[in-house]
Motif scaffolding. Sequence first.
Motif, mmCIF file in Angstrom:
data_model
loop_
_atom_site.group_PDB
_atom_site.id
_atom_site.type_symbol
_atom_site.label_atom_id
_atom_site.label_comp_id
_atom_site.label_asym_id
_atom_site.label_seq_id
_atom_site.Cartn_x
_atom_site.Cartn_y
_atom_site.Cartn_z
ATOM 1 N N GLY A 120 0.799 -1.217 0.000
ATOM 2 C CA GLY A 120 0.000 0.000 0.000
ATOM 3 C C GLY A 120 0.829 1.263 0.000
ATOM 4 N N LEU A 121 2.131 1.169 0.208
ATOM 5 C CA LEU A 121 2.982 2.342 0.202
ATOM 6 C C LEU A 121 3.320 2.742 -1.227
ATOM 7 N N VAL A 122 3.669 4.005 -1.392
ATOM 8 C CA VAL A 122 4.018 4.528 -2.707
ATOM 9 C C VAL A 122 5.522 4.435 -2.880
ATOM 10 N N ALA A 123 5.964 3.859 -3.979
ATOM 11 C CA ALA A 123 7.395 3.753 -4.269
ATOM 12 C C ALA A 123 7.818 4.991 -5.036
ATOM 13 N N TYR A 124 8.505 5.913 -4.375
ATOM 14 C CA TYR A 124 8.916 7.160 -5.005
ATOM 15 C C TYR A 124 10.244 6.953 -5.721
ATOM 16 N N GLU A 125 10.453 7.748 -6.770
ATOM 17 C CA GLU A 125 11.678 7.625 -7.546
ATOM 18 C C GLU A 125 12.861 8.215 -6.781
ATOM 19 N N ARG A 126 14.011 7.662 -7.037
ATOM 20 C CA ARG A 126 15.233 8.178 -6.418
ATOM 21 C C ARG A 126 15.769 9.334 -7.230
ATOM 22 N N LEU A 127 16.382 10.275 -6.542
ATOM 23 C CA LEU A 127 16.980 11.437 -7.180
ATOM 24 C C LEU A 127 18.470 11.420 -6.848
ATOM 25 N N PRO A 128 19.293 10.820 -7.713
ATOM 26 C CA PRO A 128 20.725 10.661 -7.377
ATOM 27 C C PRO A 128 21.429 11.989 -7.133
ATOM 28 N N SER A 182 26.655 15.020 10.110
ATOM 29 C CA SER A 182 26.587 13.783 9.341
ATOM 30 C C SER A 182 25.135 13.505 8.981
ATOM 31 N N ILE A 183 24.942 12.753 7.901
ATOM 32 C CA ILE A 183 23.603 12.380 7.448
ATOM 33 C C ILE A 183 23.235 11.031 8.061
ATOM 34 N N ASP A 184 22.119 11.015 8.787
ATOM 35 C CA ASP A 184 21.629 9.759 9.356
ATOM 36 C C ASP A 184 20.846 8.945 8.344
ATOM 37 N N ALA A 185 19.934 9.585 7.631
ATOM 38 C CA ALA A 185 19.088 8.867 6.676
ATOM 39 C C ALA A 185 18.515 9.855 5.684
ATOM 40 N N MET A 186 18.176 9.319 4.517
ATOM 41 C CA MET A 186 17.514 10.106 3.472
ATOM 42 C C MET A 186 16.427 9.217 2.875
ATOM 43 N N THR A 187 15.174 9.561 3.162
ATOM 44 C CA THR A 187 14.054 8.692 2.808
ATOM 45 C C THR A 187 12.966 9.496 2.110
ATOM 46 N N ILE A 207 2.752 22.807 4.612
ATOM 47 C CA ILE A 207 3.171 23.454 3.362
ATOM 48 C C ILE A 207 2.751 22.648 2.146
ATOM 49 N N SER A 208 2.143 21.486 2.366
ATOM 50 C CA SER A 208 1.735 20.627 1.266
ATOM 51 C C SER A 208 0.562 19.784 1.737
ATOM 52 N N ARG A 209 -0.088 19.105 0.799
ATOM 53 C CA ARG A 209 -1.150 18.190 1.173
ATOM 54 C C ARG A 209 -0.583 17.008 1.936
ATOM 55 N N LEU A 210 -1.403 16.482 2.834
ATOM 56 C CA LEU A 210 -0.921 15.410 3.701
ATOM 57 C C LEU A 210 -0.563 14.155 2.925
ATOM 58 N N SER A 211 -1.203 13.930 1.781
ATOM 59 C CA SER A 211 -0.933 12.719 1.001
ATOM 60 C C SER A 211 0.195 12.899 -0.003
ATOM 61 N N ASN A 212 0.744 14.106 -0.143
ATOM 62 C CA ASN A 212 1.799 14.342 -1.131
ATOM 63 C C ASN A 212 3.112 13.724 -0.689
ATOM 64 N N ALA A 213 3.932 13.390 -1.671
ATOM 65 C CA ALA A 213 5.232 12.774 -1.401
ATOM 66 C C ALA A 213 6.268 13.848 -1.080
ATOM 67 N N ALA A 214 7.254 13.484 -0.289
ATOM 68 C CA ALA A 214 8.308 14.411 0.112
ATOM 69 C C ALA A 214 9.597 13.636 0.351
ATOM 70 N N VAL A 215 10.718 14.350 0.278
ATOM 71 C CA VAL A 215 12.043 13.788 0.549
ATOM 72 C C VAL A 215 12.513 14.330 1.894
#
Length: 357
Positions: free
Chosen positions: A68-76, A104-109, A216-224
């Motif tokens: 049920g989750l949305v698979a978002y594209e990666r942005l290299p 340091s970067i912990d995670a990028m999701t 700042i966006s709709r609750l269902s919109n994707a974000a990085v």
Amino acid sequence: MSGSSEEDLAAAWGAALEDEAAPEVAGAPPADAARVLNQAEIDSLLGFDSGPSSDAAQSGIERIISSGLVAYERLPMLEIVFDRLVRLMSTTLRNFTSDNVEVSIDAMTSLRFGDYLNSIPLPAMLAVFKAEEWDNYGLIVVDSSLIYSVVDVLLGGRRGTAAMRIEGRPYTTIERTLVERLIGVVLGDLRAAFEPLCPVEFRFERLEVNPRFAAISRLSNAAVLTRMRVDMEDRGGRIEVLLPYATLEPVRELLLQQFMGERFGRDSIWETHLAEELRQTEVALDVVLDEQTMPLQQMLELKVGDRITLSSPPGAPVRLRCGEVALFEGQLGRRENRLAVRIERDRFRALPSEEAA
């Protein structure tokens, strides 16, 4: 007599049961179809094994939920931008706090914006900023640990001691002002991190403490979401930068690149070969002596032997065209018993004002 008859009857019953069980062994037993699963088999089916779980081997309910989750594209290229941001922040925060700072970067999701708002640990400060060139917004979240650490460092707290936390009270004006200065430093570094890719100006809008006011966006919109850890000796905390995909849409093609300066859909070898072949292409040139406009009825009445008088005087320039495109102007003459045209002017590269004249 009765005892022997009972034994014979029991033997007959046993033989009958064996005959009924024989075909079931050879084929699929119908009794197994109604067998109830035990608790261990149910846990294994739903993925609740007691052993360590791995992302590579999901089963049961985990696959049902993940479907049920949305698979978002990666942005290299976005990952490279944030790596650059970490290096810049390590330097600027050292100058800002006059202390040894490691970033340091912990995670990028990728996640939904509404899911992130519900997961923000409070208390925290949420800074809303606007990307001027992209005409959209982003979010920077500073957690409570980093807020008190920055306040303690900037106001001259002792080194080697953990920052004092006073929970359950709103942030003071001094604390908000110091955090705004920290946000300004981070936004400046974020602009510098994006500069090699595309120029963009990030402008600080407002500071909120309630996630509901930072929508700042709709609750269902994707974000990085990028989580960064800031360590100042024994103090520190987290900074989280959230950029909706709608904000990154103007530069999506640039962020999909594998490396800086990559060009999509272009092959220099093929372009060179195509250019060389085009230069060897044969085209037909038409020499236009004169152009006239006449009624269709008059054209239909033309017969063999009729003459059309040209309005251009002798020696007037003629035009050379390729299809409907005018290329040159020249003088009509004769060379070795053949009609020839001497090119005198390049009409293809002439300015529109010269053509009108």
